[in-house]
Write an enzyme that holds these catalytic residues in place. Structure first.
Site, mmCIF file in Angstrom:
data_model
loop_
_atom_site.group_PDB
_atom_site.id
_atom_site.type_symbol
_atom_site.label_atom_id
_atom_site.label_comp_id
_atom_site.label_asym_id
_atom_site.label_seq_id
_atom_site.Cartn_x
_atom_site.Cartn_y
_atom_site.Cartn_z
ATOM 1 N N ARG A 140 7.093 -0.121 2.379
ATOM 2 C CA ARG A 140 6.814 -1.274 3.247
ATOM 3 C C ARG A 140 5.706 -2.138 2.667
ATOM 4 N NH1 ARG A 140 5.292 3.581 4.952
ATOM 5 N NH2 ARG A 140 3.370 3.958 6.104
ATOM 6 N N CYS A 170 -5.716 -17.710 13.856
ATOM 7 C CA CYS A 170 -5.401 -16.954 15.084
ATOM 8 C C CYS A 170 -5.677 -17.855 16.281
ATOM 9 C CB CYS A 170 -6.289 -15.721 15.212
ATOM 10 S SG CYS A 170 -6.157 -14.586 13.825
ATOM 11 N N CYS A 200 -11.241 -12.285 17.369
ATOM 12 C CA CYS A 200 -11.816 -11.081 17.968
ATOM 13 C C CYS A 200 -13.091 -10.740 17.203
ATOM 14 C CB CYS A 200 -10.809 -9.936 17.865
ATOM 15 S SG CYS A 200 -9.155 -10.411 18.443
ATOM 16 N N CYS A 214 -12.837 -8.074 14.348
ATOM 17 C CA CYS A 214 -11.669 -8.186 13.459
ATOM 18 C C CYS A 214 -11.938 -7.589 12.078
ATOM 19 C CB CYS A 214 -11.281 -9.651 13.304
ATOM 20 S SG CYS A 214 -9.916 -9.891 12.159
ATOM 21 N N ASP A 229 -12.730 -0.303 12.332
ATOM 22 C CA ASP A 229 -12.940 -0.403 10.885
ATOM 23 C C ASP A 229 -14.377 -0.826 10.582
ATOM 24 O OD1 ASP A 229 -10.288 0.216 9.933
ATOM 25 O OD2 ASP A 229 -9.665 -1.676 10.866
ATOM 26 N N ARG A 238 0.834 -1.209 0.000
ATOM 27 C CA ARG A 238 0.000 0.000 0.000
ATOM 28 C C ARG A 238 0.871 1.262 0.000
ATOM 29 N NH1 ARG A 238 -4.843 -1.148 2.371
ATOM 30 N NH2 ARG A 238 -3.704 -2.412 3.902
ATOM 31 N N TYR A 239 1.929 1.225 0.803
ATOM 32 C CA TYR A 239 2.836 2.383 0.936
ATOM 33 C C TYR A 239 4.147 2.015 0.238
ATOM 34 C CZ TYR A 239 -0.355 3.179 4.869
ATOM 35 O OH TYR A 239 -1.453 3.340 5.657
ATOM 36 N N LYS A 263 -3.691 4.855 6.273
ATOM 37 C CA LYS A 263 -4.026 5.406 7.595
ATOM 38 C C LYS A 263 -3.825 6.914 7.610
ATOM 39 C CE LYS A 263 -2.497 1.473 10.332
ATOM 40 N NZ LYS A 263 -2.140 0.696 9.116
ATOM 41 N N ARG A 306 -10.298 -8.264 9.507
ATOM 42 C CA ARG A 306 -10.103 -9.299 8.474
ATOM 43 C C ARG A 306 -10.991 -10.500 8.763
ATOM 44 N NH1 ARG A 306 -4.027 -8.164 8.517
ATOM 45 N NH2 ARG A 306 -3.886 -6.466 7.012
HETATM 46 S S1 SF4 Z 1 -7.866 -8.896 15.279
HETATM 47 FE FE1 SF4 Z 1 -8.333 -10.472 13.723
HETATM 48 S S2 SF4 Z 1 -6.327 -11.082 12.908
HETATM 49 FE FE2 SF4 Z 1 -5.954 -10.048 14.888
HETATM 50 S S3 SF4 Z 1 -5.939 -11.702 16.432
HETATM 51 FE FE3 SF4 Z 1 -8.033 -10.870 16.367
HETATM 52 S S4 SF4 Z 1 -9.088 -12.204 14.901
HETATM 53 FE FE4 SF4 Z 1 -6.898 -12.534 14.565
#
Ligand code: SF4
Length: 348
Positions: free
Chosen positions: A92, A101, A105, A108, A271, A88-89, A315, A110
């Site tokens: 990097r 994972c 979460c 998340c 997000d 993206r940048y 960002k 993603r």
């Molecule tokens: S935010 Fe998403 S990618 Fe990061 S640990 Fe939690 S579930 Fe996994």
């Protein structure tokens, strides 16, 4: 260690009441669930609004998808020249090694890409192609390992990836984004720490922490193993409604991070991930929190409040401004101090 992965297991552990089991099954069928037992034990099951439950226990509100929400909220795919790379940048790239994972979460960004049923990670051929891309782009100064959680991989696999990256002359810095010290601190072993510390190229680790209660004694010990090995630690925190959107909690979290030798780095505005509107705040809340931090805690405890602009535009800092032009010639500015008092300053 046992990890809770189903609505039935969450019910058995008292984290979901029986009458919500059916709705929880529907959420779990849509979005991945994994909650390591040690993390589950930190949840106060008598509190429906427990800040750790809000982060890790599926909620029927996740099935409420809003029109503004996006499958790929920060536009990873639009900047992916080869599988596993997001460029993206200019200087990097992200290298996404895995979609697995230790904990999933509920907010998340993603969430449509991680978990069982999604490709687990890069095949050997895809990893070779991703490394070849990095080799072919001399402007890449930093490689950021992300996922999923890269520290779910074995030390042997991580060591091989780190060595390949370290061998690329123009790559000077390797950064790893992880939730593992919080999600499953026992996995941050001496062997794993040695695997990610490569000679001649600094490795930074950015630890994802959202609430001070996540920094248990084992989590702090895991961070200490990294810091003691000479690995600089940064933090990433997501601003979440009912978790850390009040000054007392944010202040305690930022101080606890610094006490663990973790420099607060980013406070992310939530997000537009699908089914997460119940966890998002408005930007004014985040700006008020940043003002509170600026006035009340050490400069070491100040993260940068950022928004990942939807669509892959990167960002931008969105914290409060403290300086404004005064007059039309730009010779003077008004600067606000941490008490909100404004002062005139001769700028030139
Ligand atoms: S935010 Fe998403 S990618 Fe990061 S640990 Fe939690 S579930 Fe996994």
């Amino acid at each position: 260690m046992t990890t809770l992965r189903t609505a039935a297991q969450l019910c058995e552990h008292g984290l979901v009441p029986p009458e919500r089991r059916h709705a929880t099954e529907k959420v779990a069928a849509r979005y991945a669930v994994a909650l390591p037992a040690a993390l589950a034990e930190l949840i106060d099951s008598s509190d429906r609004d427990d800040p750790l439950a809000r982060q890790f226990v599926p909620d029927v509100a996740e099935l409420d998808h809003r029109p503004e929400e996006l499958v790929d909220p920060i536009g990873d795919d639009t900047h992916s020249p080869v599988e596993g790379i997001v460029h993206r940048y200019p200087d990097r790239v992200l290298l996404k090694l895995t979609h697995v994972c230790a904990v999933y979460c509920r907010f998340c960004f993603r969430r449509e890409m991680v978990g069982p049923g999604k490709p687990a990670g890069l095949s050997s051929a895809a990893l070779a192609a991703a490394l070849e891309y990095i080799r072919s782009q001399p402007q890449i100064w930093e490689v950021i390992l992300t996922g999923g959680d890269p520290l779910i991989l074995s030390p042997r696999r991580l060591r091989a990836v780190m060595k390949s990256l370290a061998d690329i002359d123009h790559v000077k810095v390797i950064r790893i984004h992880t939730r593992m010290p919080v999600a499953d601190p026992a996995r941050v072993t001496g062997d794993l720490v040695r695997a990610i510390k490569v000679k001649a190229k600094p490795t930074y680790v950015a630890v994802h922490v959202n609430h001070p209660r996540e920094l248990t004694a084992p989590a702090r010990a895991a961070c200490a193993r990294l810091a003691d090995a000479g690995i600089p630690l940064l933090s990433q925190t997501v601003l979440l409604a009912g978790v850390n959107d009040v000054p007392d909690v944010m202040r305690e979290l930022m101080r606890a991070l610094v006490e663990c030798r973790i420099k607060p780095y980013y406070l992310h505005h939530g997000d537009l991930a699908p089914g997460t509107s119940h966890l998002r705040t408005d930007i004014a809340t985040g700006q008020d929190l940043m003002r509170e931090l600026r006035g009340r805690v050490s400069g070491l405890c100040q993260p940068t409040y950022v928004l990942d602009i939807p669509g892959g535009h990167g960002k931008s800092p969105i914290g409060p401004g403290y300086v404004a032009r005064h007059g039309s010639d730009g010779a003077q500015v008004v600067v606000e101090d941490f008490n909100g008092v404004r002062h005139l300053y001769q700028a030139r």
